[in-house]
Design an enzyme around this catalytic site. Sequence first.
Site, PDB file in Angstrom:
ATOM      1  N   ASP A  73      20.610 123.420  80.808  1.00  0.00           N
ATOM      2  CA  ASP A  73      20.968 122.568  79.674  1.00  0.00           C
ATOM      3  C   ASP A  73      21.077 123.437  78.419  1.00  0.00           C
ATOM      4  OD1 ASP A  73      21.248 120.595  77.784  1.00  0.00           O
ATOM      5  OD2 ASP A  73      19.186 119.834  77.992  1.00  0.00           O
ATOM      6  N   ASN A 106      22.661 122.928  75.534  1.00  0.00           N
ATOM      7  CA  ASN A 106      22.560 122.313  74.196  1.00  0.00           C
ATOM      8  C   ASN A 106      21.334 121.412  74.059  1.00  0.00           C
ATOM      9  OD1 ASN A 106      23.310 120.104  75.660  1.00  0.00           O
ATOM     10  ND2 ASN A 106      24.993 119.480  74.326  1.00  0.00           N
ATOM     11  N   ASP A 148      20.114 118.703  75.285  1.00  0.00           N
ATOM     12  CA  ASP A 148      20.116 117.240  75.141  1.00  0.00           C
ATOM     13  C   ASP A 148      19.523 116.534  76.366  1.00  0.00           C
ATOM     14  OD1 ASP A 148      22.078 117.645  77.016  1.00  0.00           O
ATOM     15  OD2 ASP A 148      23.635 116.501  75.978  1.00  0.00           O
ATOM     16  N   ASP A 195      24.819 121.209  81.607  1.00  0.00           N
ATOM     17  CA  ASP A 195      26.196 121.301  81.120  1.00  0.00           C
ATOM     18  C   ASP A 195      26.841 122.591  81.632  1.00  0.00           C
ATOM     19  OD1 ASP A 195      24.964 123.191  79.285  1.00  0.00           O
ATOM     20  OD2 ASP A 195      24.296 121.419  78.180  1.00  0.00           O
ATOM     21  N   ASP A 201      35.763 115.004  98.482  1.00  0.00           N
ATOM     22  CA  ASP A 201      34.764 113.945  98.605  1.00  0.00           C
ATOM     23  C   ASP A 201      35.244 112.848  99.567  1.00  0.00           C
ATOM     24  OD1 ASP A 201      32.303 112.659  97.504  1.00  0.00           O
ATOM     25  OD2 ASP A 201      33.731 111.123  96.859  1.00  0.00           O
ATOM     26  N   GLU A 212      33.836 117.113 102.869  1.00  0.00           N
ATOM     27  CA  GLU A 212      32.622 116.324 103.077  1.00  0.00           C
ATOM     28  C   GLU A 212      32.854 115.534 104.363  1.00  0.00           C
ATOM     29  OE1 GLU A 212      31.785 112.756 101.033  1.00  0.00           O
ATOM     30  OE2 GLU A 212      29.635 112.955 101.311  1.00  0.00           O
TER      31      GLU A 212
END
Length: 577
Positions: A54, A56, A58, A62, A233, A293
Amino acid sequence: MLRRNIRAWSWRGIALGVACATPLAAAAAQRDAQGHAWWRHAVFYEVYPRSFGDANNDGLGDLSGITQHLDYLRDLGVDAIWITPCYPSPQVDFGYDVSDYENIAPEYGSLADFDRLQAEAKKRGIRIIFDFVVNHTSDKHPWFLESQASRTNAKRDWYVWRDGKGPTQPPNNWTSIFGGSAWQYDRATQQYYYHAFYPEQPDLNWRNPAVETAMLDVTRWWYTRGVSGFRLDAVNTLFEDPGLRDNPTVPGRNAYGDQNQVRKYDDNLPENHRVLRELRKVTDAHDAVLIGETWTDDVQQLKAYYGANHDEVHMPMDLMFTGLGRVPGGHQRLDAPTFRRHVAAMEASGEWPVYVVSNHDIPRVATRFADGRHDDAIAKAIGAFYLTLRGTPVMYYGEELGMQNNDPQRKEDVRDPIGIKGWPTEKGRDGERTPMQWTAAPDAGFNTGAKPWLPVPPSARTHNAQTEGQDSSSVLSLYKAVLKLRHENPAVREGGYVPLNEGDPNVMSYLRRYRDAAVLVVINMSGEDRTATFDLSAQGLRGAAGRPIIQSAASGDLSSVKLGPYGIFIADVKTAP
Ligand code: NOJ
Ligand code: CA
């Protein structure tokens, strides 16, 4: 120790059925000395972007958080990272509900952040694989909003709309993989739309050529921007029976209270394969790779996904591998005969295997096999095993640390909607999606700001990249050593698989052989001390001696390898001159 039942995770719901010769754009194709495409010997590593790093602060991972940790991935021995969906999304299914295929979710960064990640990864020899949600979009995708606007909208037929059987009666009995009817009524246009997953994930209508064109264009867009492939997917759910016949039902109910069905008419239809061939053509033109998948019941079904002419998915994941060794109660145990049989079946298929031990939908492997006494040894044994087999492995972040599940204890803490819906039988997938454990600091060094979106378990104090990086006997050190061997040793990289001591109920042993190079792998799959002996003359290795390259809880020479519980012995084998 965290012990829980394994989710009977399979898109196919119930046991009964829930579930190269391609021309390349020669200019773009990279081949190794043996003529293999780049992905054949790459190590793939799945990153769940919300949980990796992470940058940033928050509380949500990211793309810049991934960039910050690229040196770690390079040092671990990773060649390609598959990032689960990071496109704009309402995040109903944490990104598997895409509202714009050609952008980055603002909470994960921007296209500029993606370009930076990719450029930095490239410097370290790491490729980026994206996740392509082919079966459905978000109900907030502009295509669906148009489709929903009226029965005569030009995009109406981009999704699967049907009249109900009668007032308040859906078109048929199909149930959603995430529970409840697979049909959602739209009051304004008085029709139902089909969704194999959540109602917020309407299925695209792949029988409409315009859908196919638009989706193939999405892949071109990202290939042009530099991604090296896609993980596809839910590829088995692309098509539905045009006659919408009811699925047969069988006794029993699933975690959501639905009657069990044999997914005969909404799953694994032969039409899937034509789409896969089209996706493959675009992919090959960019020297990229498709990872599937692919939930299958047996090796023959899996084989079909490679394509009759090797013109479909390059790397259909062997997800059956994640379910081997189940014992009553749902836990799993390492069982040499079971694993031996499965590897033999994959070898006999003639295909290039793609072994996987866990992912963001399946409880962590170190939890599923843990016995509370030898958890780290078991985590190492599993790594040493599947990473020394023939094939291309796909790892899951944190597996190399022996990370375990951290399941929610209370319904009010669950974030994954299937856990909210199926509680307490189905606790959802939060437990296997917790933040990557980087350091012994609070919240495992995931960030230094807001609380991470999912809690970090107390075991992060010992099981983290920094602490394990300083311990030569850690799970991480073992993974690094095995991955180094995979990259450097010709027998492990290129060699065939030769099973040994096939009658041994506890110790899994095999040779990897390439030309005059041979590596012996011996893994004690039991919690007791064992001894294994080897006479390799039948393999043409008369008078062979082994130089141990990696050993953990093991010692000896080929005439008598002594292994502690879940001990590992990997040796370079040479014949006497
Ligand atoms: C498979 C993905 O791995 C899973 O996380 C997701 O919920 C479903 N497909 C639906 O897209
Ligand atoms: Ca963030």
